[in-house]
Design a protein around this motif. Structure first.
Motif, PDB file in Angstrom:
ATOM      1  N   ILE A  44       0.810  -1.219   0.000  1.00 15.49           N
ATOM      2  CA  ILE A  44       0.000   0.000   0.000  1.00 15.49           C
ATOM      3  C   ILE A  44       0.846   1.273   0.000  1.00 15.49           C
ATOM      4  O   ILE A  44       0.332   2.350  -0.247  1.00 15.49           O
ATOM      5  CB  ILE A  44      -0.979   0.024   1.201  1.00 15.49           C
ATOM      6  N   ASP A  45       2.147   1.142   0.272  1.00 17.15           N
ATOM      7  CA  ASP A  45       2.997   2.334   0.314  1.00 17.15           C
ATOM      8  C   ASP A  45       4.424   1.877   0.585  1.00 17.15           C
ATOM      9  O   ASP A  45       4.721   0.678   0.594  1.00 17.15           O
ATOM     10  CB  ASP A  45       2.523   3.293   1.420  1.00 17.15           C
ATOM     11  N   TYR A  62      -7.091  -6.141   3.647  1.00 16.39           N
ATOM     12  CA  TYR A  62      -7.113  -5.025   2.694  1.00 16.39           C
ATOM     13  C   TYR A  62      -8.483  -4.899   2.033  1.00 16.39           C
ATOM     14  O   TYR A  62      -8.961  -3.780   1.782  1.00 16.39           O
ATOM     15  CB  TYR A  62      -6.038  -5.247   1.635  1.00 16.39           C
ATOM     16  N   GLU A 105      -3.452   5.205   8.534  1.00 16.63           N
ATOM     17  CA  GLU A 105      -3.944   6.278   7.675  1.00 16.63           C
ATOM     18  C   GLU A 105      -4.642   5.742   6.436  1.00 16.63           C
ATOM     19  O   GLU A 105      -5.671   6.282   6.007  1.00 16.63           O
ATOM     20  CB  GLU A 105      -2.762   7.156   7.246  1.00 16.63           C
ATOM     21  N   LYS A 106      -4.125   4.656   5.865  1.00 15.21           N
ATOM     22  CA  LYS A 106      -4.601   4.205   4.561  1.00 15.21           C
ATOM     23  C   LYS A 106      -5.561   3.025   4.616  1.00 15.21           C
ATOM     24  O   LYS A 106      -6.182   2.694   3.606  1.00 15.21           O
ATOM     25  CB  LYS A 106      -3.401   3.835   3.680  1.00 15.21           C
ATOM     26  N   ILE A 141       1.294   4.630   8.657  1.00 20.97           N
ATOM     27  CA  ILE A 141       0.831   4.600   7.268  1.00 20.97           C
ATOM     28  C   ILE A 141      -0.385   3.690   7.142  1.00 20.97           C
ATOM     29  O   ILE A 141      -1.381   4.036   6.482  1.00 20.97           O
ATOM     30  CB  ILE A 141       1.962   4.133   6.333  1.00 20.97           C
TER      31      ILE A 141
END
Length: 422
Positions: free
Chosen positions: A128-129, A144, A207-208, A204
């Motif tokens: 995802i990042d 996810y 947040e996502k 992260i």
């Protein structure tokens, strides 16, 4: 007679006494009822919408009441009109296989039948990042795809690094939900940077991903739940720092600073990620953590059934038994080192034929002039330190300690005809 028997036959093993170590025993009498009240607070179940698919992330540790806490959380989600399912949240544990991770949960009592929901287990992840340092951030595929995520975990000191965030909800998110690839990524630059990378990855992911809250648990020195708190996502990091300090104060310990020989009956992944908790033994797999007693030689005798042959941590000891080595699943054990990048704990310690000779070997090599004066301590495992055994050479010191009660007269350790403790 083998050369090893010849070398060890005259080494004495001291007489022992059983003692009770006294710690703060504060606990919750009705922990699931406390969790129900926490779940009813703003920022928890009220964030779940009817019809949502909710991933409940459950880890691999032997957390007190974990099955009851999981079922309580699931039932609350169901009452909100949503559809919960369980995701194994344990990095590379369970042999880094989907079926192995599901089996780990079964050993903890977290089964589909007992929980009343499906366990969706996969090692497939989605990136995802990535962190500014280039480390990728992964998350379990089923989590996810979920509409919401809830994480359950115990907050406690880590076994290989120190930081404001160690083991808890944040680590469960970054490493547990990241599965093997996420755990590998978080460990790739070594434990020297884990205190930075664990919370950075978790931030992260918070947040996502639709992570709503974490169920944070703290245990007392007797492996009993003493705190249950539901941490809304936005408050997780700040509150976990406070809970970590409380957990450190509640940590059990061996009440002797210097030990010539420490004998540990069982190691296993259900006891600690390192098989035995270095915070208790004073033997750490990295130079980035500290604390505990000064132990000259350490012996581990066997593995727990729940660990399924994963003997990670045996290499931290000096001696072990053929019985333990015969039970080892090398692939499952080595997967820990390959994922964490710390391979010393997965090496096989010097192996003796039975308990008797493993303990004698430790006494012989503990660097004292008079073997009869060996300061020996025996524990079942690093989770159970309420009652332990100590050698008679520690008896006078024990009598002076306000938190130690002597339970027996001195006795010889009982060995069977095969040379193993009974």
């Amino acid at each position: 007679m083998s050369v090893l028997r010849t070398l060890l036959q005259d080494i004495p093993i001291p007489q022992m006494v059983r003692i009770r170590q006294k710690f703060d025993g504060t606990r919750l009498d009705r922990p699931t009822e406390d969790l129900e009240r926490e779940l009813a607070k703003p920022g928890a179940i009220d964030r779940i919408k009817p019809g949502q698919q909710v991933a409940v992330a459950v880890g691999s540790r032997g957390v007190a009441n974990i099955a009851a806490f999981t079922r309580t959380t699931i039932d609350a989600i169901k009452r909100a009109g949503a559809h919960p399912f369980i995701v194994p949240c344990m990095g590379s544990h369970g042999g880094a296989t989907a079926e192995g991770q599901k089996e780990v949960l079964h050993h903890l009592g977290v089964t589909e039948e007992a929980m009343g929901v499906e366990i969706r287990s996969t090692m497939e992840v989605v990136q995802i990042d990535q962190l500014p340092n280039g480390l990728p951030v992964y998350v379990d595929k089923y989590a996810y795809e979920a509409d919401a995520i809830v994480v359950i975990n115990r907050v406690k000191p880590h076994t290989a690094f120190r930081g404001k965030i160690e083991s808890g909800i944040m680590k469960m998110i970054s490493i547990g939900l990241g599965k093997q690839k996420g755990a590998e990524a978080c460990h790739q630059l070594g434990f020297k940077y884990m205190a930075e990378n664990v919370p950075a990855m978790a931030r992260i992911m918070l947040e996502k991903l639709p992570i709503l809250f974490g169920v944070a648990l703290v245990e007392n020195a007797y492996d009993e739940t003493c705190i249950v708190e539901v941490l809304p996502a936005a408050q997780t990091e700040e509150r976990e720092m406070v809970l970590l300090e409380i957990a450190k104060a509640r940590l059990p310990k061996i009440l002797f600073d210097q030990i010539d020989v420490l004998v540990i009956d069982y190691i296993g992944k259900n006891i600690s990620g390192d098989g035995m908790d270095p915070n208790i033994t004073g033997r750490y797999p990295t130079p980035y953590a500290h604390g505990g007693p000064d132990v000259s030689k350490m012996v581990v005798l066997d593995t727990t059934p729940e660990t399924k042959g994963n003997a990670n941590g045996v290499g931290t000891a000096d001696f072990t038994t053929q019985r333990l080595v015969d039970k080892m699943d090398l692939a499952a054990t080595y997967a820990n080192g390959l994922t964490s990048t710390v391979c010393a704990p997965t090496k096989i310690a010097t192996t003796l034929e039975n308990d008797l000779y493993a303990i004698k070997a430790a006494v012989k090599t503990c660097n004292i002039l008079d073997y009869t004066q060996c300061r020996l301590v025996r524990i079942r495992d690093t989770l159970h330190l309420g009652e332990i055994e100590i050698s008679v050479n520690l008896l006078e010191e024990a009598k002076l300690h306000p938190d130690i009660e002597i339970l027996t007269e001195p006795y010889d350790l009982p060995f069977n005809s095969e040379g193993n403790l009974v």
